[in-house]
Motif scaffolding. Sequence first.
Motif, PDB file in Angstrom:
ATOM      1  N   ILE A 169       0.831  -1.207   0.000  1.00 39.94           N
ATOM      2  CA  ILE A 169       0.000   0.000   0.000  1.00 39.94           C
ATOM      3  C   ILE A 169       0.869   1.262   0.000  1.00 39.94           C
ATOM      4  O   ILE A 169       1.781   1.398   0.813  1.00 39.94           O
ATOM      5  CB  ILE A 169      -0.942  -0.006   1.227  1.00 39.94           C
ATOM      6  N   TRP A 170       0.599   2.150  -0.945  1.00 40.37           N
ATOM      7  CA  TRP A 170       1.250   3.443  -1.033  1.00 40.37           C
ATOM      8  C   TRP A 170       0.184   4.512  -0.757  1.00 40.37           C
ATOM      9  O   TRP A 170      -1.003   4.302  -1.048  1.00 40.37           O
ATOM     10  CB  TRP A 170       1.837   3.675  -2.438  1.00 40.37           C
ATOM     11  N   LEU A 171       0.618   5.652  -0.216  1.00 39.92           N
ATOM     12  CA  LEU A 171      -0.323   6.713   0.165  1.00 39.92           C
ATOM     13  C   LEU A 171      -0.015   8.007  -0.573  1.00 39.92           C
ATOM     14  O   LEU A 171       1.145   8.286  -0.902  1.00 39.92           O
ATOM     15  CB  LEU A 171      -0.235   6.945   1.683  1.00 39.92           C
ATOM     16  N   ASP A 172      -1.059   8.797  -0.822  1.00 41.15           N
ATOM     17  CA  ASP A 172      -0.916  10.008  -1.640  1.00 41.15           C
ATOM     18  C   ASP A 172      -1.809  11.110  -1.067  1.00 41.15           C
ATOM     19  O   ASP A 172      -3.015  10.890  -0.902  1.00 41.15           O
ATOM     20  CB  ASP A 172      -1.343   9.648  -3.089  1.00 41.15           C
ATOM     21  N   LEU A 201       5.186   7.289  -0.002  1.00 35.80           N
ATOM     22  CA  LEU A 201       4.329   8.421  -0.384  1.00 35.80           C
ATOM     23  C   LEU A 201       4.429   8.705  -1.878  1.00 35.80           C
ATOM     24  O   LEU A 201       5.529   8.850  -2.424  1.00 35.80           O
ATOM     25  CB  LEU A 201       4.771   9.692   0.350  1.00 35.80           C
ATOM     26  N   VAL A 202       3.292   8.805  -2.532  1.00 33.50           N
ATOM     27  CA  VAL A 202       3.191   9.206  -3.932  1.00 33.50           C
ATOM     28  C   VAL A 202       2.733  10.663  -3.935  1.00 33.50           C
ATOM     29  O   VAL A 202       1.836  11.025  -3.167  1.00 33.50           O
ATOM     30  CB  VAL A 202       2.141   8.344  -4.681  1.00 33.50           C
ATOM     31  N   VAL A 203       3.356  11.495  -4.776  1.00 33.30           N
ATOM     32  CA  VAL A 203       2.950  12.903  -4.836  1.00 33.30           C
ATOM     33  C   VAL A 203       2.748  13.308  -6.297  1.00 33.30           C
ATOM     34  O   VAL A 203       3.616  13.068  -7.145  1.00 33.30           O
ATOM     35  CB  VAL A 203       3.999  13.819  -4.163  1.00 33.30           C
ATOM     36  N   GLY A 204       1.591  13.903  -6.582  1.00 30.85           N
ATOM     37  CA  GLY A 204       1.270  14.316  -7.949  1.00 30.85           C
ATOM     38  C   GLY A 204       0.993  15.807  -8.024  1.00 30.85           C
ATOM     39  O   GLY A 204      -0.100  16.263  -7.687  1.00 30.85           O
ATOM     40  N   THR A 205       1.993  16.569  -8.444  1.00 29.08           N
ATOM     41  CA  THR A 205       1.813  18.030  -8.560  1.00 29.08           C
ATOM     42  C   THR A 205       1.850  18.491 -10.014  1.00 29.08           C
ATOM     43  O   THR A 205       1.563  19.651 -10.301  1.00 29.08           O
ATOM     44  CB  THR A 205       2.973  18.765  -7.850  1.00 29.08           C
TER      45      THR A 205
END
Length: 260
Positions: A169-172, A201-205
């Motif tokens: 499980i990855w979190l964002d 942690l996944v980050v989408g900017t």
Amino acid sequence: MTKIMGIVNVTPDSFSDGGLYLDPELAVAHGHELVAQGAAILDIGGESTRPGAEPVPAAEELARVVPVIEGLAGGGAAISVDTSKRAVAEAALDAGAEIVNDVTALRGDPEMAALCAGRGATVVLMHMRGEPRTMQDAPVYEDVVREVGDFLAARLEFAVAAGIAAERIWLDPGIGFGKTAEHNLELLRRLPELAGLGRPLVVGTSRKSFIGQVDGSPAGERLGGTIATAVLAAASGADVLRVHDVAEVGQALTVAAAII
Ligand code: HH2
């Protein structure tokens, strides 16, 4: 080292690249190019989640993403499918995807958690306030970082209870999903607090509108802002960065890592 997740949007209406890769051959070629540029993961999406977007029927979404996944699986990057529908995720896993990126964090389809558990898929659980159609209608938080963190902890618990291994499980934090520009900036500023959840942690900017709200730039001219967020997020502990501009962000991360 932070991994890059390259975005392949097979949609007519995504906010920055809608319509460019609706033809599966063009989408596959674009995916191969992103892998050559250094993407470790490709995120294939057939439904736009931009603010105000209307939902796409499962059959249509599936017809968009499956041929693209078939063309890219085994091509050097792990394949992620950006969907919140069980039927789409199942067809994508059959076609060679191994990651399910669910912007509803398993709330959108009651059958999604069991599918991911049964198939041993890696799952990205993202924070979103409301739904894409309405999420930007004046979102209010007392403490956005605490509330996003509490939400992600609760969804992590739900997913584990549903039989998904915690290691998968990855979190964002869901940058841009039901948040003002100030909320997005604060989440990025205090990202290390979310690393405390103990999962990647996944980050989408990438190219998102809060960048334009800082400097007035339109969606097609936010590369510099995207790179600033990518470097700072990586330095704050982000494990995966979801971006359109893989080569440029990759170079920035490599140089930043050499300095650090
Ligand atoms: N952002 C978008 C879509 N999916 N998934 C995760 N995990 N995190 C994100 O921040 C995220 C996401 C929106 O960006 P994009 O795919 O570029 O646009 P659209 O939703 O219009 O297709």
